[in-house]
Write a protein that holds these residues in place. Structure first.
Motif, mmCIF file in Angstrom:
data_model
loop_
_atom_site.group_PDB
_atom_site.id
_atom_site.type_symbol
_atom_site.label_atom_id
_atom_site.label_comp_id
_atom_site.label_asym_id
_atom_site.label_seq_id
_atom_site.Cartn_x
_atom_site.Cartn_y
_atom_site.Cartn_z
ATOM 1 N N ALA A 93 28.542 29.091 45.234
ATOM 2 C CA ALA A 93 29.668 30.026 45.198
ATOM 3 C C ALA A 93 30.773 29.633 46.164
ATOM 4 C CB ALA A 93 29.169 31.437 45.524
ATOM 5 N N TYR A 94 30.404 28.947 47.276
ATOM 6 C CA TYR A 94 31.383 28.662 48.323
ATOM 7 C C TYR A 94 31.343 27.192 48.738
ATOM 8 C CZ TYR A 94 31.106 33.742 48.605
ATOM 9 O OH TYR A 94 31.106 35.074 48.303
ATOM 10 N N PRO A 95 31.713 26.282 47.844
ATOM 11 C CA PRO A 95 31.708 24.863 48.216
ATOM 12 C C PRO A 95 32.850 24.535 49.172
ATOM 13 C CG PRO A 95 32.695 25.131 46.056
ATOM 14 C CD PRO A 95 32.199 26.496 46.468
ATOM 15 N N VAL A 96 32.576 23.660 50.122
ATOM 16 C CA VAL A 96 33.603 23.185 51.048
ATOM 17 C C VAL A 96 34.125 21.831 50.601
ATOM 18 C CG1 VAL A 96 33.975 22.381 53.424
ATOM 19 C CG2 VAL A 96 32.668 24.472 53.000
ATOM 20 N N ASN A 97 33.257 21.038 49.985
ATOM 21 C CA ASN A 97 33.639 19.692 49.536
ATOM 22 C C ASN A 97 33.185 19.469 48.098
ATOM 23 O OD1 ASN A 97 30.876 19.553 49.841
ATOM 24 N ND2 ASN A 97 30.878 17.584 50.914
ATOM 25 N N ARG A 98 33.610 18.358 47.554
ATOM 26 C CA ARG A 98 33.186 17.991 46.204
ATOM 27 C C ARG A 98 32.900 16.485 46.195
ATOM 28 N NH1 ARG A 98 33.898 22.219 42.855
ATOM 29 N NH2 ARG A 98 35.409 23.831 43.463
ATOM 30 N N PRO A 99 31.670 16.100 46.573
ATOM 31 C CA PRO A 99 31.337 14.671 46.604
ATOM 32 C C PRO A 99 31.558 14.012 45.253
ATOM 33 C CG PRO A 99 29.618 15.985 47.653
ATOM 34 C CD PRO A 99 30.529 16.950 46.962
ATOM 35 N N GLY A 100 32.097 12.785 45.286
ATOM 36 C CA GLY A 100 32.329 12.064 44.040
ATOM 37 C C GLY A 100 31.037 11.725 43.324
ATOM 38 N N HIS A 101 29.981 11.482 44.098
ATOM 39 C CA HIS A 101 28.682 11.137 43.512
ATOM 40 C C HIS A 101 27.602 11.966 44.220
ATOM 41 C CE1 HIS A 101 30.514 7.800 41.351
ATOM 42 N NE2 HIS A 101 31.142 7.472 42.468
ATOM 43 N N PRO A 102 27.421 13.220 43.810
ATOM 44 C CA PRO A 102 26.407 14.079 44.446
ATOM 45 C C PRO A 102 25.018 13.486 44.296
ATOM 46 C CG PRO A 102 27.878 15.356 43.035
ATOM 47 C CD PRO A 102 28.143 13.919 42.734
ATOM 48 N N ARG A 103 24.203 13.667 45.318
ATOM 49 C CA ARG A 103 22.841 13.167 45.269
ATOM 50 C C ARG A 103 21.998 13.884 44.214
ATOM 51 N NH1 ARG A 103 21.210 12.639 51.678
ATOM 52 N NH2 ARG A 103 22.305 10.671 52.070
ATOM 53 N N ALA A 104 21.135 13.123 43.584
ATOM 54 C CA ALA A 104 20.230 13.697 42.586
ATOM 55 C C ALA A 104 18.949 14.150 43.258
ATOM 56 C CB ALA A 104 19.909 12.640 41.519
#
Length: 331
Positions: free
Chosen positions: A315-326
Motif C-alpha cells: 500500500a505504501y511503496p517508497v521505491n520501485r526497483p527495476g528488477h525486484p527480487r523473486a
C-alpha cells in the motif's frame, strides 16, 4: 519448491509483538523477532529473512549487501533515515513505510507544544510543584492571536498543524522546496523563503524529513535571524536542527524557548544541557504516539511486508526497483 517466507523484526520498542506475529502467521508466513543493534547482529538475525520490519536498527548499504534473500523492508512510521533506500533499490528490494499512521497525532503534539510554550505551562507547573503561586512565574506571555507561525516543510503534518493554529488566530507562513506555492495558498498559508520565515515567525515549527541536505538545516544563521521572543518547535528529526547552535540561542537569549520531541542522539543523556533549561519543553520522541496510531502503524507496516511476499503491491511503496527480487526456491 518455494520456501515458506520468513519475516524478521530487526528491533522494536513495544511491550510485545503479538499483533505482528498474529498478522504474519495468519498470512501463512514464518515470524521471527530480534533485538539487533550492530551491523553483524542485523545480518545474523536477517540472514534468512524474505521480509524485514525495521524500527531503529541501521540498514546501511553494507548491511543490505549482506542480505541476499530479502525482498522487502518495511519501516514503522514515516522516516526512512534508518534505511539506505538507494542501496535497497539497486539490490531489487522493495522499501515501504507508513506515511499516514500518525499525522494527526504529530500535528496535535506540535500544537500542544506551541500552546504550552505560549502559555508558559511547563514553567507554571514546575513553580507550583515547588510551592509557588505567582501568575508571572513563567515570565511575560504573549497571546497567539495575531502572531505568526512559520512551518519548515509543508507536507501532510504541517498542513494539519496550520489548520489547528489558524483556529487560534495565527497567520501561517511556510517554506518547502518540494511543495507548490498554490497548495499553500489553498490552505490560507503564505509561501516565503527561509530567511523571511525565520525573520517574521513568532513560532518556527520544523517538519522537514532527515536527509543529507536537511541535516543541520536549522543552523546558527537561521536561529540568529529569529526574534528573541520566538519559539522553536521540532517534532521532525533531531539532526535537522543544529543542536549546538540551538543551545547557544537558548542560553544567550537569542530565542525565548523551544519545544523538542526529537534530538541529535536518542535517548538524550541524563546530564544533557537541554534537560536543565527552564524555557524548554521536552518529550521523548513520542509525538507519533497514541493507542490508535500505534495499532495503525504496526498493522500497516506488517501488511506492507505480507503484500509483497504474497505477490501483491504494498500500500505504501517508497521505491520501485527495476528488477525486484523473486521468491527464494529451495530443494
Amino acid at each position: 519448491m518455494t520456501a515458506v517466507p520468513t519475516v524478521v523484526v530487526t528491533d522494536y520498542e513495544f511491550p510485545d509483538l503479538d499483533l505482528e506475529r498474529t498478522l504474519v502467521e495468519e498470512a501463512g508466513l514464518r515470524f521471527v523477532a530480534a533485538r539487533t543493534r550492530t551491523p553483524d547482529e542485523i545480518v545474523a538475525a536477517c540472514a534468512g529473512a524474505d521480509g524485514i520490519i525495521n524500527q531503529y536498527a541501521q540498514l546501511t548499504a553494507d548491511v543490505i549487501a549482506r542480505l541476499p534473500r530479502t525482498r522487502v523492508i518495511s519501516r514503522y512510521g514515516i522516516g526512512l533515515d534508518t534505511i539506505d533506500v538507494a542501496a535497497a533499490t539497486e539490490a531489487g528490494i522493495v522499501v515501504a513505510n507508513v506515511p499516514d499512521g500518525s499525522l494527526d497525532d504529530v500535528a496535535d503534539h506540535a500544537a500542544g507544544m506551541i500552546l504550552g510554550l505560549a502559555r508558559g505551562l511547563g514553567r507554571h507547573d514546575r513553580a507550583m510543584r515547588a510551592g509557588g503561586w505567582d501568575y508571572a512565574a513563567a515570565g511575560p506571555l504573549l497571546r497567539l492571536r495575531g502572531r505568526v507561525l512559520g512551518l519548515v516543510g509543508f507536507g501532510q503534518i504541517p498542513r494539519r498543524l496550520a489548520t489547528r493554529m489558524q483556529a487560534f488566530g495565527m497567520t501561517v507562513l511556510a517554506t518547502d522546496p518540494h511543495t507548490d506555492a498554490a497548495v499553500a495558498a489553498d490552505a490560507g498559508v503564505e509561501f516565503v523563503g527561509p530567511a523571511e520565515l525565520y525573520r517574521r515567525a513568532d513560532v518556527v515549527s520544523v517538519h522537514a524529513p532527515l536527509t543529507p541536505l536537511t541535516t543541520g538545516l536549522v543552523d546558527a544563521a537561521a536561529l540568529a535571524a529569529m526574534k528573541p521572543t520566538a519559539y522553536l518547535v521540532n517534532t521532525a528529526r533531531g539532526p535537522v536542527v543544529d543542536e549546538a547552535a540551538l543551545l547557544h540561542a537558548l542560553t544567550t537569549g537569542g530565542i525565548a524557548g523551544a519545544g523538542l520531541d526529537v534530538f541529535a542522539a536518542e535517548p538524550i543523556a541524563p546530564d544533557h544541557p537541554l534537560r536543565g533549561l527552564d524555557q524548554v519543553l521536552l518529550s521523548p520522541h513520542c509525538a507519533w504516539y497514541s493507542v490508535d496510531s500505534e495499532v495503525e502503524i504496526r498493522s500497516k507496516t506488517v501488511r506492507n511486508v505480507i503484500d509483497v511476499l504474497c505477490g501483491r503491491a504494498p500500500a505504501y511503496p517508497v521505491n520501485r526497483p527495476g528488477h525486484p527480487r523473486a521468491a527464494t526456491v529451495v530443494g
